[in-house]
Structure formats: C-alpha cells, structure tokens
Design a protein around this motif. Structure first.
Motif, mmCIF file in Angstrom:
data_model
loop_
_atom_site.group_PDB
_atom_site.id
_atom_site.type_symbol
_atom_site.label_atom_id
_atom_site.label_comp_id
_atom_site.label_asym_id
_atom_site.label_seq_id
_atom_site.Cartn_x
_atom_site.Cartn_y
_atom_site.Cartn_z
ATOM 1 N N ILE A 76 0.845 -1.192 0.000
ATOM 2 C CA ILE A 76 0.000 0.000 0.000
ATOM 3 C C ILE A 76 0.882 1.245 0.000
ATOM 4 O O ILE A 76 2.095 1.171 0.150
ATOM 5 C CB ILE A 76 -0.905 0.028 1.251
ATOM 6 C CG1 ILE A 76 -0.050 0.104 2.527
ATOM 7 C CG2 ILE A 76 -1.815 -1.191 1.298
ATOM 8 C CD1 ILE A 76 -0.836 0.382 3.778
ATOM 9 N N ALA A 77 0.280 2.392 -0.161
ATOM 10 C CA ALA A 77 0.948 3.689 -0.007
ATOM 11 C C ALA A 77 2.250 3.751 -0.783
ATOM 12 O O ALA A 77 3.328 4.000 -0.222
ATOM 13 C CB ALA A 77 1.182 3.989 1.473
ATOM 14 N N SER A 78 2.181 3.543 -2.080
ATOM 15 C CA SER A 78 3.390 3.622 -2.898
ATOM 16 C C SER A 78 3.989 5.028 -2.881
ATOM 17 O O SER A 78 5.175 5.197 -3.184
ATOM 18 C CB SER A 78 3.071 3.214 -4.346
ATOM 19 O OG SER A 78 2.027 4.026 -4.880
ATOM 20 N N ASP A 79 3.194 6.024 -2.493
ATOM 21 C CA ASP A 79 3.714 7.394 -2.437
ATOM 22 C C ASP A 79 4.671 7.605 -1.268
ATOM 23 O O ASP A 79 5.350 8.634 -1.195
ATOM 24 C CB ASP A 79 2.555 8.386 -2.322
ATOM 25 C CG ASP A 79 1.688 8.132 -1.091
ATOM 26 O OD1 ASP A 79 1.494 6.957 -0.731
ATOM 27 O OD2 ASP A 79 1.203 9.111 -0.498
ATOM 28 N N ALA A 80 4.769 6.620 -0.344
ATOM 29 C CA ALA A 80 5.657 6.763 0.808
ATOM 30 C C ALA A 80 7.081 6.331 0.501
ATOM 31 O O ALA A 80 7.984 6.553 1.308
ATOM 32 C CB ALA A 80 5.127 5.951 1.983
ATOM 33 N N VAL A 81 7.300 5.684 -0.661
ATOM 34 C CA VAL A 81 8.635 5.240 -1.058
ATOM 35 C C VAL A 81 8.890 5.703 -2.490
ATOM 36 O O VAL A 81 8.120 5.389 -3.399
ATOM 37 C CB VAL A 81 8.761 3.705 -0.964
ATOM 38 C CG1 VAL A 81 10.175 3.270 -1.346
ATOM 39 C CG2 VAL A 81 8.422 3.208 0.432
ATOM 40 N N SER A 82 9.969 6.462 -2.677
ATOM 41 C CA SER A 82 10.290 6.978 -4.002
ATOM 42 C C SER A 82 10.905 5.883 -4.869
ATOM 43 O O SER A 82 11.252 4.806 -4.381
ATOM 44 C CB SER A 82 11.274 8.142 -3.884
ATOM 45 O OG SER A 82 12.530 7.700 -3.402
ATOM 46 N N GLU A 83 11.051 6.158 -6.143
ATOM 47 C CA GLU A 83 11.656 5.188 -7.058
ATOM 48 C C GLU A 83 13.104 4.896 -6.691
ATOM 49 O O GLU A 83 13.628 3.829 -7.001
ATOM 50 C CB GLU A 83 11.576 5.716 -8.491
ATOM 51 C CG GLU A 83 10.152 5.840 -9.018
ATOM 52 C CD GLU A 83 10.132 6.321 -10.461
ATOM 53 O OE1 GLU A 83 11.236 6.567 -11.006
ATOM 54 O OE2 GLU A 83 9.031 6.447 -11.028
ATOM 55 N N GLU A 84 13.766 5.858 -6.051
ATOM 56 C CA GLU A 84 15.158 5.661 -5.623
ATOM 57 C C GLU A 84 15.247 4.915 -4.293
ATOM 58 O O GLU A 84 16.345 4.680 -3.785
ATOM 59 C CB GLU A 84 15.875 7.016 -5.487
ATOM 60 C CG GLU A 84 16.068 7.765 -6.799
ATOM 61 C CD GLU A 84 14.776 8.445 -7.250
ATOM 62 O OE1 GLU A 84 13.885 8.648 -6.375
ATOM 63 O OE2 GLU A 84 14.648 8.747 -8.454
ATOM 64 N N GLY A 85 14.092 4.573 -3.707
ATOM 65 C CA GLY A 85 14.096 3.841 -2.454
ATOM 66 C C GLY A 85 14.074 4.715 -1.220
ATOM 67 O O GLY A 85 14.209 4.212 -0.097
ATOM 68 N N GLN A 86 13.897 6.039 -1.382
ATOM 69 C CA GLN A 86 13.831 6.932 -0.234
ATOM 70 C C GLN A 86 12.473 6.798 0.455
ATOM 71 O O GLN A 86 11.430 6.813 -0.193
ATOM 72 C CB GLN A 86 14.039 8.390 -0.684
ATOM 73 C CG GLN A 86 15.416 8.653 -1.289
ATOM 74 C CD GLN A 86 16.527 8.495 -0.281
ATOM 75 O OE1 GLN A 86 16.366 8.844 0.883
ATOM 76 N NE2 GLN A 86 17.659 7.952 -0.715
ATOM 77 N N VAL A 87 12.506 6.658 1.787
ATOM 78 C CA VAL A 87 11.277 6.449 2.558
ATOM 79 C C VAL A 87 10.809 7.777 3.151
ATOM 80 O O VAL A 87 11.586 8.496 3.777
ATOM 81 C CB VAL A 87 11.511 5.428 3.683
ATOM 82 C CG1 VAL A 87 10.247 5.250 4.521
ATOM 83 C CG2 VAL A 87 11.967 4.092 3.104
ATOM 84 N N ASP A 88 9.530 8.079 2.943
ATOM 85 C CA ASP A 88 8.917 9.271 3.534
ATOM 86 C C ASP A 88 8.373 8.878 4.901
ATOM 87 O O ASP A 88 7.242 8.416 5.035
ATOM 88 C CB ASP A 88 7.800 9.779 2.617
ATOM 89 C CG ASP A 88 7.219 11.121 3.105
ATOM 90 O OD1 ASP A 88 7.529 11.523 4.247
ATOM 91 O OD2 ASP A 88 6.446 11.737 2.357
ATOM 92 N N GLN A 89 9.203 9.068 5.942
ATOM 93 C CA GLN A 89 8.830 8.629 7.281
ATOM 94 C C GLN A 89 7.606 9.374 7.803
ATOM 95 O O GLN A 89 6.777 8.795 8.516
ATOM 96 C CB GLN A 89 10.010 8.825 8.239
ATOM 97 C CG GLN A 89 9.875 8.065 9.546
ATOM 98 C CD GLN A 89 9.858 6.557 9.362
ATOM 99 O OE1 GLN A 89 10.580 6.005 8.536
ATOM 100 N NE2 GLN A 89 8.996 5.886 10.115
ATOM 101 N N GLU A 90 7.475 10.636 7.447
ATOM 102 C CA GLU A 90 6.312 11.403 7.906
ATOM 103 C C GLU A 90 5.015 10.825 7.350
ATOM 104 O O GLU A 90 4.000 10.785 8.043
ATOM 105 C CB GLU A 90 6.459 12.866 7.497
ATOM 106 C CG GLU A 90 7.574 13.609 8.232
ATOM 107 C CD GLU A 90 7.602 15.087 7.873
ATOM 108 O OE1 GLU A 90 6.740 15.507 7.060
ATOM 109 O OE2 GLU A 90 8.469 15.806 8.386
ATOM 110 N N ARG A 91 5.067 10.368 6.115
ATOM 111 C CA ARG A 91 3.874 9.770 5.502
ATOM 112 C C ARG A 91 3.507 8.457 6.218
ATOM 113 O O ARG A 91 2.323 8.200 6.487
ATOM 114 C CB ARG A 91 4.142 9.513 4.020
ATOM 115 C CG ARG A 91 3.036 8.766 3.282
ATOM 116 C CD ARG A 91 1.719 9.474 3.302
ATOM 117 N NE ARG A 91 0.718 8.796 2.481
ATOM 118 C CZ ARG A 91 -0.572 8.794 2.717
ATOM 119 N NH1 ARG A 91 -1.057 9.442 3.790
ATOM 120 N NH2 ARG A 91 -1.407 8.163 1.920
ATOM 121 N N LEU A 92 4.511 7.651 6.554
ATOM 122 C CA LEU A 92 4.242 6.401 7.275
ATOM 123 C C LEU A 92 3.619 6.693 8.636
ATOM 124 O O LEU A 92 2.663 6.027 9.054
ATOM 125 C CB LEU A 92 5.526 5.600 7.445
ATOM 126 C CG LEU A 92 6.226 5.095 6.176
ATOM 127 C CD1 LEU A 92 7.455 4.288 6.542
ATOM 128 C CD2 LEU A 92 5.286 4.266 5.318
#
Length: 543
Positions: A76-92
């Motif tokens: 789920i929430a593919s917007d929380a991980v960028s294509e480069e593998g960067q994780v959006d911790q705030e979104r999680l």
C-alpha cells in the motif's frame, strides 16, 4: 619412525581422539565448553551427571502451537517510497496515526512499515477489528485499499521478531531447553510453536499471554489541576537491566536499569519541566496491597508509575536522599551522564516478570490462544522414556557388537569397529551439549540410526579391505580403502540429500530425527570412517 612422520601417518586417528576428548569435556565437565548463555539458564541442568539438555519427551513439559492475532494490508501507499528507495517517514507516521485514531487502538496495536522488498505494509494486532473497518481506516489516511487487499495474519518480519522475543524471554526466565520456532501448514497457515520442558500448560500460557509492554508513566497535576498520565519511558529506552533486588527501605522490589544515552536527556528534561525534581520530590502517597495500586487519594500526587501491559504494578516518588539523590542530579543536569534508574514492583513475582520483559522486549503482537493446540507430558512419564531410551541405546550397541564379532571373529577388526561406532555417538552427543540442543525421542531415534548406518559403513570398509586375501602391503590396503570410501561417500551423500527436506521443513519430530542423522553421517565421513581406516592399516599391514 620419527614423531613427525608418525603424526603425518596417523593424523586421522589423532583427530578422532581430539574430537572425542572435546566431546567428553563438553558432556561431563561442569560448564564444559558449552555455548555462552548470557541471559542465564536453569540451574537444574547442573544437577544432571551430564551437560545434556532434554526436550519434552525426555524431560516433561508443554508444547503450544498458536497463531498470531492480526491483519495485514500489503503493498500500500506507494507514495511513501520513491523510485530511488527513499522512505517518507512522515507519511508512514501519518498513516499509522490515522489508523490508530480511526480504530481507537493503542500505538502498540498498529504498525506501518517498509518491508525488505521496498513495499509498504500496514498491520493491526487485535481481533476486535474487521477487515472492512481496517480498510475504511486506511482510506481515511488517503490509502487506496479495499477489503480484498487485507488478509488475516501478520507479516513474516513480525513473526520473526516475535520468535526472537519469545526465545529471549524463555532464556531470560531461566527455562533451560525451551525453544520457539515457526511452523507452516500445507495450506499456508503460520503458527508459532513454543516448547518448554518442566512447565505446565497454564503456566506457559500465562507467560506467553503477557505482551511485556513496560512503561514508566508520570502521574502528576496538570494545568487544569486534574491528575495527568504521561508516558516518559518505554522498554525501547532501556539499555541494560540488572536482576531484581529488594528495596533498601520499605517493602517491595526494584529492577535497576540504565537508560539509553539518547533517551536520558529527554527524560531528565521532562522530569524537570513537570516539577518532579522540585515541588514533586517525595510527593507520592499512593499505596498498594502487594498486588495492585489504589488511586484513592487526596491532594496533588507526583508519582512515577511502573506499568506492565496496561496494569500499574508500582508507584513511587522522586527521592532526594539529603540533597544527593535522583532529583538533585536531574536538577543539576548530571544524571544523564550516568542514567541509572529503578523501576519498582510490589512483589518478587512482578519484579521478575518486569526484569524478563525489559530484557526480552515486548511481543509485537498478541497470540490467539483460542486457536492454540497444546501438548503436555508429565515429568514421571518423560523420566520413564529417558530410561527406556538409554536401555534401547545400550541394547543396540551390544547387539551390533555381537553381530560384528560373530561375522569377523577377529578382534583386530571387530573391536576397533565397535569402538569407532561408539566414538561417533560420543562426538555427536558432545556437539549436542555444546550447542545446547534439547534432545527428544526423535533425536534418540536419530542416534540409533547413526549407530546402524555407521556400522554398515565400517563393515563395507572391512569387507572391501579383507575380501581379496592378503592385505599386508600398505599400498594394496590404501587402494582397497579408497575404493570402499568412495562407496560410503556416495551413500552418505544420498542420505544427506534424502533427509535434507525433513531437516529444513517444520515437520515436528521428523526434523529432529533428520538433523541428528545428517550430523552423524557428516561426522562419520569426515572423522570416524577415515580414522577406522588408519586403525585397520596399522593392525593389518606390515609397518
């Protein structure tokens, strides 16, 4: 023959002697060379004449197979991980917070994490939420999820973490021989299996039903004058834990701990901010009856509550002890340089449970005991099985010895064969003692199989070497021995390949049988068979 040449010529025999010596030390010397058990073990092991540990079938105890409570929404929430593998911790954190709020869950009962494959997974660890409610909560967090995306059960990483925590909890509690592992059925259902010798079913169920969530909660007057609860320390903030101790003054027990450096400054600052180190010093009058704490009080209270799984097990104030105590050190800002602290408990049982939970950590999810399967065996019955196993083992050795001697009637061939087979079992038992393998009835069957296959291979060697008459020439002996060794090597490889699936798959007692048999075959091919060949060479050839 000079000593160096003798060693080079008989190094296989010397290697067998070294392994047998180490095995004897591991088996019979108290402490031996067993693997370190820094979390402590059951002292009853040392009362045994050997250092061996036994499983349920030979010691008595309980096995519980139980699933984990929870539901999972995967990928789920593919917007929380960028294509480069960067994780959006705030979104999680936003998704996790929304799920907790919408479903009215404690933080311990919801989790949103990035898995090893880079996908985002949401889990809830409660049986009171339906799939429709979980899907609606995710949709409230702007996650495109439906009931079809949600399944019962938890992720593999959650199960792995729980097994590690349970195993640590078993070791920390001194339950020698206890083990935890995962078992998967043919239909894909996952279970956690816990085996603990010398423990009844109810006692083990009580231990596993505790998630072990430990917190220190500040109970103090808020801005509106009402008493407020605020969590100021959790189990994740604890670096080290010492064994429980009785209070120096008053009743009850304490568990000395050391707070992590990164958490110590925050804890110290918060205690100063809310008045525990000034107006609140010594201002806790909550009393307990040895089991629970009464919150029936008058006036303002500044109490540090020890809370385990939502239950308050102790309440105490911030002491100063003549201006040189915890409160003074925190006011001066020096406590964080040596952040030691004491969690309280009213009785020894709670203190021990608190210590174990702090060392092991909390279970990530609860276990569903309504779907559990329990197997127990009484210690008296297990002791009978142990005696019968020893008797059968001795009978197998005596029977094999008689058959071997009757076949060859030559002590130069038969006696080394018997001693080599026994040495193989001793080495295998020593290995089991070193790694603290709890031996069960399935392992006993494996040992008997090892004796049988071992003697079979030794018979092949003896027959091949002696079959064609005179073997006084060392060159002839070596040629015949190599031919025999290729045969037993191929047979060993076949056995290992055939039993490997049983050793890897979670098939209960069959796994123990397969592991012992494979280890016995490896020890035989690498150590005992070559040594037997060297012994025969010395006895049958002209030196």
């Amino acid at each position: 023959m000079n000593p160096i040449a003798a060693v080079k010529s008989n190094w296989r025999i010397l290697l067998l002697v070294v392994f047998v010596s180490f095995a004897v030390v591991a088996l019979f010397v108290p402490g031996g060379i067993m693997a370190d058990d820094s979390l402590g073990g059951n002292e009853s092991v040392q009362e045994s004449p050997t250092n061996l540990e036994f499983g349920l079938g030979l010691e008595g105890g309980t096995r519980i197979r139980v699933p984990v409570t929870g539901m999972t929404a995967e990928d789920i929430a593919s917007d929380a991980v960028s294509e480069e593998g960067q994780v959006d911790q705030e979104r999680l954190e936003e998704i996790e917070g929304t799920v907790e709020q919408e479903l009215d869950l404690d933080p311990a009962n919801a989790s949103v994490d990035v898995q090893e494959d880079g996908t985002v997974t949401a889990e809830v660890f409660t049986g009171s939420v339906t799939q429709a409610e979980f899907a609606a909560a995710l949709q409230s967090a702007n996650v495109d999820a439906s009931e079809d995306d949600i399944r019962d059960g938890v992720t593999q990483s959650t199960r792995d973490q729980m097994i590690e925590t349970i195993q640590t909890k078993i070791n920390a509690a001194g339950l020698s021989g206890g083990t935890a592992y995962e078992q998967t059925t043919a239909t894909g259902e996952h279970y956690i299996v816990v085996e603990v010798p010398n423990m009844g079913a109810n006692e083990l169920r009580n231990i596993l039903s505790e998630r072990g969530v430990v917190e220190v909660v500040a109970y103090y007057p808020g801005e509106n004058g009402n008493q407020t609860n605020e969590t100021v320390l959790t189990g994740d903030d604890i670096a080290t834990v010492d064994p429980p101790q009785q209070r120096e003054q008053g009743d009850g027990y304490v568990v000395p701990i050391q707070v992590r450096e990164e958490s110590a400054q925050q804890f110290q600052g918060r205690m100063n901010d809310i008045g525990f180190t000034s107006d609140g010093v010594g201002m806790c009058n909550l009393r307990g009856d040895g089991e629970s704490i009464s919150f029936d009080h008058e006036g303002e209270q500044y109490c540090l509550l020890t809370v385990a799984d939502g239950e308050v097990v102790d309440a105490h104030s911030m002491g100063d002890r003549g201006g040189n105590g915890l409160a003074t050190n925190m006011r001066q800002g020096t406590w964080a340089d040596d952040p030691t602290f004491q969690m309280g408990a009213q009785n020894q049982q709670d203190a021990q449970s608190l210590s174990v939970n702090l060392r092991a950590g909390s279970l990530r999810a609860p276990l569903d005991f309504s779907e559990s399967q329990v197997y127990s065996i009484e210690a008296a019955h297990a002791d009978q099985f142990k005696q019968y196993s020893l008797l059968i083992g001795l009978l197998s050795v005596v029977t094999v010895s008689g058959v071997v001697y009757g076949r060859y009637t030559d002590t130069r061939v038969a006696l080394p064969m018997i001693l080599t087979a026994v040495a193989e079992v001793v080495v295998l038992l020593g290995f089991a003692a070193v790694i603290r393998m709890p031996l069960d009835l399935s392992h006993v069957a494996g040992f008997i199989a090892v004796v049988g296959t071992g003697v079979d291979d030794l018979v092949i060697i003896a027959d091949e070497v002696m079959d064609e008459g005179d073997v006084s020439s060392e060159r002839v002996f070596q040629s015949r021995f190599r031919k025999a060794f290729w045969v037993i090597g191929a047979a060993a490889a076949t056995t290992i390949v055939a039993l490997s699936p049983l050793a890897v798959l979670s098939l209960g007692d069959l796994q123990g049988f397969a592991i012992i048999t494979i280890l016995g075959v490896l020890i035989g091919v690498l150590i005992t068979r070559p040594a037997y060949g060297d012994i025969l060479r010395r006895l049958l050839t002209d030196q």
